[in-house]
Design an enzyme around this catalytic site. Structure first.
Site, PDB file in Angstrom:
ATOM      1  N   ALA A  64       1.926   1.099   0.743  1.00  0.00           N
ATOM      2  CA  ALA A  64       1.959   0.790   2.182  1.00  0.00           C
ATOM      3  C   ALA A  64       1.166  -0.506   2.414  1.00  0.00           C
ATOM      4  O   ALA A  64       1.340  -1.470   1.672  1.00  0.00           O
ATOM      5  CB  ALA A  64       1.444   1.967   2.996  1.00  0.00           C
ATOM      6  N   SER A  65       0.255  -0.515   3.361  1.00  0.00           N
ATOM      7  CA  SER A  65      -0.399  -1.791   3.707  1.00  0.00           C
ATOM      8  C   SER A  65      -1.384  -2.311   2.663  1.00  0.00           C
ATOM      9  O   SER A  65      -1.799  -3.468   2.743  1.00  0.00           O
ATOM     10  CB  SER A  65      -1.122  -1.649   5.049  1.00  0.00           C
ATOM     11  OG  SER A  65      -0.161  -1.570   6.068  1.00  0.00           O
ATOM     12  N   VAL A  66      -1.746  -1.477   1.701  1.00  0.00           N
ATOM     13  CA  VAL A  66      -2.560  -2.001   0.590  1.00  0.00           C
ATOM     14  C   VAL A  66      -1.743  -3.042  -0.187  1.00  0.00           C
ATOM     15  O   VAL A  66      -2.292  -3.847  -0.940  1.00  0.00           O
ATOM     16  CB  VAL A  66      -3.073  -0.828  -0.298  1.00  0.00           C
ATOM     17  CG1 VAL A  66      -3.700  -1.331  -1.589  1.00  0.00           C
ATOM     18  CG2 VAL A  66      -4.095   0.018   0.480  1.00  0.00           C
TER      19      VAL A  66
END
Ligand code: ZN
Length: 818
Positions: A64-66
């Site tokens: 995801a946003s990582v």
């Protein structure tokens, strides 16, 4: 490096916490902790997909946003290749990009002002489309949505920044992101299970992890969706072990020079020179540690680099529960934490509040929420509550309550919880406390029930117009009241309540109320009203509330719906037909109603023309508005002898008629320190039944802790008299009118229906025995048949007693709820 014994203790705790969570379906994933290049803990728990393939620390999770830090790294590599500069305008590389003043640095720092792409894309996509970077860019080029702020003016985390950055990487590198990523990051670092994947790709490695959630105790898929052709903001996959290699490489120059990377972990600056806590794809805290979290479909991810200590925490989860991340982080950092508590209510007949038929099942509660419903098995050492085959339904919501009057002295709220109420909605009839006062009181005196409030028109008038209330408000007064109600709604009020029959509000003009309602509508609030007349002028009063709904374009609700006049008995069907017409016209008009043929109020409402000394009006009242033989004065501070006696009996005390008694009651209580209330018997049961049955009526009590028996028995009375005895509606419908329909009418979210994720406000009761026992003579008798009541997951009432636990919260109105 921490002394190893210190780590030993922490690691033991972390491992037991993760086991505890895993055994309760509150964690499914992989965790890795590193210290100075050494892995000191790595472990995977649970399954990689719904086929139950086991997870390992080599399994590749959707980050995801990582993912964003990897795209920022690609831009840094391209900078060192001499192919771009961070201060290049995006347009230099993507000529179709429609904003000339946004730089690559703005994208990576989240200071561009670009709006989020999700909603824009959703509006322009068909059901067979999958969004990709090219389409997203074309969409922005075509629609050119306005920027949220001027580039560099603010920090605002927005996914569009990184999808745009991915498009630049592709354009500048001349290859697809996934290939560039593979050649310049994955291969040089020797990563084994790290890749970019989007759903337009036909192939994915075996190590790919899939998201799911638990329903009915079993995993159900919750994985990528139609947005996932896009990359940049997400869709890098990696394993716990590969992420640790990545973390270690960031201390070296394997990918880019130290001075280049330093920019990634240095807070970005705004135009005015101030710093924000974000670098290039990394949040940076005041001690210089960097971290990033991610959440998409069922994936929850986190990486934190304690740069000064060279320690690393990596958390990857694929069942939609993030609790474990915060707990493990707290243990690493030596902070307090609380383990979630779970319990299971077995053997219940579930009526979920939506009106659908009951079913045998079990319900699991985790902390303050409902976590699962179905054929569930208790976890090891889990608290099991035997539902004994009773009905389990959502806690009842009282849309018109006065139970708050003594809550600071009686936090048990026994009148409310003993009939199954878990939420009371106060501030009714135009009288309210400010939201801040209610919140503060609740903090000082926690209570068993949840509280929501309207803002009272009468209270606003008194605040602004002082004692001069027997007239319409002036324009400046109106403006002050509009500003006040708007601010109250922002603080969490549900909207405006009026009690137009009462003297402090009766002399307001219709325009004044409509203007107020418009301000309320603009603030996202709703309108609820004790209408101007419930007797002589009921028809005109109904027209007024319809007009308010029409002109202010606001949901309007009639409070304690009734016809309080003998000569108008039987008119309920005509009134309901009028309301149906209004609904057809598009006006969202609804009502609440309590199941009694008697009301309770000040005796002054018996003089609709406000001519309190007029003998003819008093005679009219005792013939047309109440039955004086059965209508009882319940409180009368000037002469305690009157209390508990009917109007006729009070007349006999003084050798006078019932009409004279009424005049006396008004006269003797006509001063500020006196208090008088009357239970007026004046409605026809058939009208009440018709109102209760209307599709848009929810139940209310209008009650408090005594006086009228409704304060202790309104909700159980509906279940006993009208469902079990008279069968005017199915039990499921009655519950719907006490829960989900009510929540809808109030704009309250996450309550009123038993479903995964909602708050655990619950009632367990025996439908064969549930009975209201309160009467005029014994108004505080507890109901029978209510077995257990939960508020926010805590039992507040059991065995006909308060548990003295006070988990009630202030419920924010829909305009402010997240
Ligand atoms: Zn009222």
């Amino acid at each position: 490096m921490l002394a190893s014994s210190q780590w030993d203790q922490k690691i033991k705790t972390i491992d037991s916490v993760l086991n505890y969570l895993y055994q309760r379906q509150l964690f499914n994933g992989a965790v890795l902790i590193g210290d100075n290049g050494k892995v000191i803990y790595k472990k995977a728990f649970g399954i990689a997909d719904t086929s139950a393939k086991p997870l390992t620390t080599l399994s590749a999770f959707n980050l995801a946003s990582v993912s964003k830090q990897f795209f920022a790294m690609m831009a840094m590599i391209l900078k060192e290749d001499g192919k771009l500069n961070f201060d290049d305008p995006v347009q230099k590389h993507l000529p179709a990009f429609p904003y000339s003043n946004i730089t690559i640095r703005n994208l990576m720092n989240h200071t561009s002002g670009l709006p989020e792409y999700f909603e824009l894309a959703d509006r322009s996509m068909t059901l067979i489309d999958t969004l990709d970077n090219e389409k997203a860019l074309a969409m922005f080029a075509e629609k050119k949505p306005p920027l949220v702020f001027k580039p560099g003016e603010k920090f605002e985390y927005t996914n569009t920044n990184f999808t745009t950055l991915a498009s630049i990487v592709e354009k500048v590198s001349g290859m697809s992101c996934d290939r560039f990523f593979d050649e310049r990051i994955v291969k040089p670092l020797g990563l084994k299970n790290t890749f970019i994947y989007n759903i337009n790709m036909s192939f994915y490695p075996d190590s790919r992890v899939f998201g799911f959630y638990y329903e009915n105790g079993k995993p159900v898929s919750n994985d990528l969706v139609y947005f996932d052709g896009i990359v940049g903001d997400g869709n890098v996959y990696s394993s716990a072990e590969d992420l640790y290699k990545w973390d270690q490489a960031l201390y070296s120059e394997k990918l880019v020079k130290k001075e280049t990377f330093r920019e990634a972990i240095t807070p970005g600056k705004l135009n005015n020179g101030s710093s924000k806590d974000y670098g290039f794809g990394w949040f940076v805290d005041t001690s210089g540690n960097t971290s990033h979290s991610g959440g998409w479909v069922a994936f929850g991810t986190y990486i934190k680099r304690y740069i000064n200590k060279k320690q690393t925490f990596i958390f990857l989860e694929n069942s939609g529960v993030y609790t474990g991340c915060n707990i493990v982080k707290a243990i690493i950092e030596g902070n307090a934490y609380k383990l979630p508590e779970t319990s299971i209510i077995t053997n219940v007949n579930l009526i979920d509040g939506t009106g659908t038929p009951s079913r045998k099942t079990n319900v699991r509660v985790v902390d303050d929420r409902i976590s699962d419903i179905g054929d569930l098995e208790p976890f090891l050492h889990e608290t099991v509550i035997d539902g004994k085959g009773y009905v389990l339904c959502p806690g009842f919501i009282d849309s018109h309550s006065h139970h708050d009057r003594s809550l600071d002295k009686n936090p048990e709220a026994i009148a409310a919880v003993s009939q199954g109420l878990t939420t009371i909605v106060v501030g009714q009839d135009g009288g309210s406390d400010p939201v801040d006062t209610i919140k503060e009181k609740l903090k000082q005196h926690p209570t068993a029930v949840n509280i929501a409030t309207y803002t009272g028109f009468g209270s606003l008038r008194s605040f602004v117009m002082k004692d001069d209330l027997l007239r319409a408000a002036t324009k400046p007064e109106l403006n002050s009241m509009k500003a006040l109600v708007t601010s109250e709604i922002k603080k969490g009020s549900l909207g405006l309540s009026t009690g137009l029959e009462y003297e402090d509000q009766f002399y307001s003009s219709k325009d004044e109320v409509i203007e107020m309602a418009k301000a309320v509508a603009a603030a996202g609030g709703r309108y609820i009203s004790h209408i101007r007349s419930e007797d002589i002028n009921i028809e005109r009063s109904i027209e007024e509330i319809i007009q308010i709904g029409r002109e202010a374009k606001i949901p309007v609700q009639i409070s304690h719906f009734k016809i309080a006049m003998v000569s108008k008995w039987g008119k309920s069907n005509d009134i309901l037909a009028r309301l149906e017409d209004a609904r057809t016209e598009g006006i969202n008009i609804t009502a609440d109603c309590y199941p009694y043929i008697m009301w309770s109020s000040t005796p002054r409402v018996l003089f609709p023309k406000k001519d309190f000394t007029n003998r003819a009006s008093a005679e009219y009242a005792v013939i047309n508005l109440i039955d004086p033989n059965t209508s009882v004065i319940t409180s009368f501070t000037p002469d305690k002898r009157f209390e508990g006696r009917s109007v006729t009996d009070i007349g006999k005390l003084n050798n006078e008629t019932a009409a004279d008694a009424l005049l006396r009651i008004i006269k003797e209580s006509d001063n500020d320190s006196a208090e008088a209330s009357i239970i007026g018997v004046s409605m026809s049961e058939q009208d009440i039944v018709n109102f209760l049955k209307w599709n848009h009526t929810n139940l209310c009590s209008d009650g408090s802790g005594g006086g009228h028996p409704r304060g202790y028995g309104a909700f159980t009375r509906l279940l006993r008299r009208y469902v079990r005895e008279q069968k005017i509606m199915p039990l499921e419908t009655a519950i719907y009118k006490m829960t989900a329909l009510t929540a809808e009418h109030l704009g309250i979210k996450d309550r009123g229906v038993i479903t995964r994720g909602n708050y655990a406000d619950l009632v367990l009761f025996d439908p064969a025995r549930v009975t209201d026992n309160s009467t005029i003579g014994d108004p505080t008798a507890l109901s029978s048949g209510i077995a257990i009541v939960w508020v926010n997951g805590k039992i507040v009432y059991q065995n006909k007693q308060s548990t003295k636990i006070y988990p009630g919260v202030f419920i924010q109105g829909g305009a402010t709820a997240e």
